[in-house]
Design a protein around this motif. Structure first.
Motif, PDB file in Angstrom:
ATOM      1  N   ILE A  17       0.830  -1.202   0.000  1.00 48.78           N
ATOM      2  CA  ILE A  17       0.000   0.000   0.000  1.00 48.78           C
ATOM      3  C   ILE A  17       0.868   1.257   0.000  1.00 48.78           C
ATOM      4  CG2 ILE A  17      -1.769   1.307   1.230  1.00 48.78           C
ATOM      5  CD1 ILE A  17      -2.736  -1.359   0.110  1.00 48.78           C
ATOM      6  N   ALA A  18       1.859   1.295   0.890  1.00 49.69           N
ATOM      7  CA  ALA A  18       2.668   2.500   1.091  1.00 49.69           C
ATOM      8  C   ALA A  18       3.454   2.905  -0.151  1.00 49.69           C
ATOM      9  CB  ALA A  18       3.624   2.298   2.269  1.00 49.69           C
ATOM     10  N   LYS A  19       3.901   1.940  -0.918  1.00 47.86           N
ATOM     11  CA  LYS A  19       4.689   2.290  -2.103  1.00 47.86           C
ATOM     12  C   LYS A  19       3.809   2.825  -3.236  1.00 47.86           C
ATOM     13  CE  LYS A  19       4.948  -2.329  -4.208  1.00 47.86           C
ATOM     14  NZ  LYS A  19       5.833  -3.472  -4.504  1.00 47.86           N
ATOM     15  N   LYS A  49     -11.472   2.579   0.532  1.00 46.78           N
ATOM     16  CA  LYS A  49     -11.598   3.148  -0.811  1.00 46.78           C
ATOM     17  C   LYS A  49     -10.347   2.882  -1.643  1.00 46.78           C
ATOM     18  CE  LYS A  49     -14.653   6.928   0.662  1.00 46.78           C
ATOM     19  NZ  LYS A  49     -14.795   8.398   0.772  1.00 46.78           N
ATOM     20  N   LEU A  50      -9.194   3.011  -0.994  1.00 38.72           N
ATOM     21  CA  LEU A  50      -7.923   2.825  -1.702  1.00 38.72           C
ATOM     22  C   LEU A  50      -7.764   1.382  -2.183  1.00 38.72           C
ATOM     23  CD1 LEU A  50      -5.177   4.043  -2.535  1.00 38.72           C
ATOM     24  CD2 LEU A  50      -4.290   3.322  -0.308  1.00 38.72           C
ATOM     25  N   LEU A  51      -8.058   0.435  -1.318  1.00 39.88           N
ATOM     26  CA  LEU A  51      -7.918  -0.977  -1.671  1.00 39.88           C
ATOM     27  C   LEU A  51      -8.840  -1.343  -2.833  1.00 39.88           C
ATOM     28  CD1 LEU A  51      -7.726  -2.592   1.892  1.00 39.88           C
ATOM     29  CD2 LEU A  51      -5.851  -2.237   0.287  1.00 39.88           C
ATOM     30  N   LYS A  52     -10.046  -0.802  -2.804  1.00 38.04           N
ATOM     31  CA  LYS A  52     -10.995  -1.065  -3.886  1.00 38.04           C
ATOM     32  C   LYS A  52     -10.507  -0.459  -5.196  1.00 38.04           C
ATOM     33  CE  LYS A  52     -15.882  -0.600  -5.127  1.00 38.04           C
ATOM     34  NZ  LYS A  52     -17.222  -0.093  -4.711  1.00 38.04           N
ATOM     35  N   LYS A  53      -9.987   0.758  -5.114  1.00 39.00           N
ATOM     36  CA  LYS A  53      -9.491   1.456  -6.300  1.00 39.00           C
ATOM     37  C   LYS A  53      -8.289   0.744  -6.908  1.00 39.00           C
ATOM     38  CE  LYS A  53      -7.597   5.925  -7.777  1.00 39.00           C
ATOM     39  NZ  LYS A  53      -7.222   7.298  -7.339  1.00 39.00           N
ATOM     40  N   LYS A  54      -7.384   0.270  -6.058  1.00 30.96           N
ATOM     41  CA  LYS A  54      -6.159  -0.380  -6.528  1.00 30.96           C
ATOM     42  C   LYS A  54      -6.363  -1.868  -6.828  1.00 30.96           C
ATOM     43  CE  LYS A  54      -3.395   3.222  -5.893  1.00 30.96           C
ATOM     44  NZ  LYS A  54      -2.626   3.875  -6.979  1.00 30.96           N
ATOM     45  N   GLY A  55      -7.499  -2.397  -6.439  1.00 28.60           N
ATOM     46  CA  GLY A  55      -7.754  -3.808  -6.656  1.00 28.60           C
ATOM     47  C   GLY A  55      -6.885  -4.702  -5.791  1.00 28.60           C
ATOM     48  N   ILE A  56      -6.605  -4.237  -4.576  1.00 24.19           N
ATOM     49  CA  ILE A  56      -5.742  -4.982  -3.649  1.00 24.19           C
ATOM     50  C   ILE A  56      -6.616  -5.652  -2.598  1.00 24.19           C
ATOM     51  CG2 ILE A  56      -3.878  -4.798  -1.966  1.00 24.19           C
ATOM     52  CD1 ILE A  56      -2.922  -2.311  -3.453  1.00 24.19           C
TER      53      ILE A  56
END
Length: 223
Positions: A17-19, A49-56
């Motif tokens: 996530i951080a990178k 929201k970030l995980l969903k956006k990045k597909g992680i």
């Protein structure tokens, strides 16, 4: 005192996530402050929201678990000298482009270990992100590789490298070599132990410059 060199272990899911997100990275570099101000506790919605956006696919609650953020960083002063002793490279932090993590010198088969400056920079961490960029990182497999290599360096071998450096490179490190070899050996032992723990815990590593006193947790060498 000069610019400090920092090593900070980071769990693999959080590194992923951080990178990719400088906001999360910045919070992690200031973990003590982030916990004290409640910024980590309020990170859940942002991460969702970030995980969903990045597909992680990671558990967002596990990413903000307090023990993940209390991992102390190792801070050293003579990072450039240690880097040279391990790699024979005199590049600056920003200019360093060593292509290997661990290698061998052709002339004498000497072990070369890129433990201080690393190989991969995080995009966007030059310039305005930090006073001294970029932030670099190692994935867990690279941390493991470096740890195994560091454990192969004996005090005798380290002293030999130091003595050669004093003779062969006096102009580059004119002031740095004023310290006794014992002080450098202790710094090396701290780095080696810090990497050993990171490898044991299957963690990655962040490498960066700057003063983070008071805003992050510190790691100290066990007595």
């Amino acid at each position: 005192m000069g610019i400090e060199g920092n090593f900070k272990q980071i769990p693999a899911p959080l590194l992923e996530i951080a990178k990719q997100d400088l906001y999360v990275l910045n919070l992690y570099l200031h973990a003590k402050e982030a916990l004290e101000t409640g910024a980590v506790q309020h990170l859940s919605a942002y991460l969702k929201k970030l995980l969903k956006k990045k597909g992680i696919n990671h558990n967002q609650d596990a990413l903000i678990a307090e023990e993940q953020w209390r991992i102390g960083r190792l801070e050293i002063d003579s990072w450039h000298a240690i880097h040279y002793l391990l790699t024979e490279d005199i590049s600056s932090w920003e200019e360093c482009q060593i292509p290997f993590i661990v290698g061998r010198k052709k002339q004498n088969n000497r072990l070369l270990i890129n433990a201080v400056m690393g190989r991969t920079s995080i995009e966007g961490t030059k310039g305005s992100f930090k006073d001294f960029g970029p932030v670099k990182y190692l994935v867990p497999s690279e941390t493991q590789q470096i740890s195994e290599a560091l454990l192969q360096i004996s005090e005798k071998e380290f002293t030999r490298r130091y003595e050669e450096a004093c003779v062969l490179n006096p102009d580059v490190y004119r002031t740095l070599w004023d310290e006794e070899v014992d002080e450098y050996w202790y710094i090396f032992q701290c780095i080696s132990e810090y990497y050993r723990i990171a490898a044991e815990e299957t963690r990655g590593m962040l490498l960066y410059l700057g003063c983070f006193y008071g805003v992050d947790f510190m790691w100290e060498m066990p007595e």
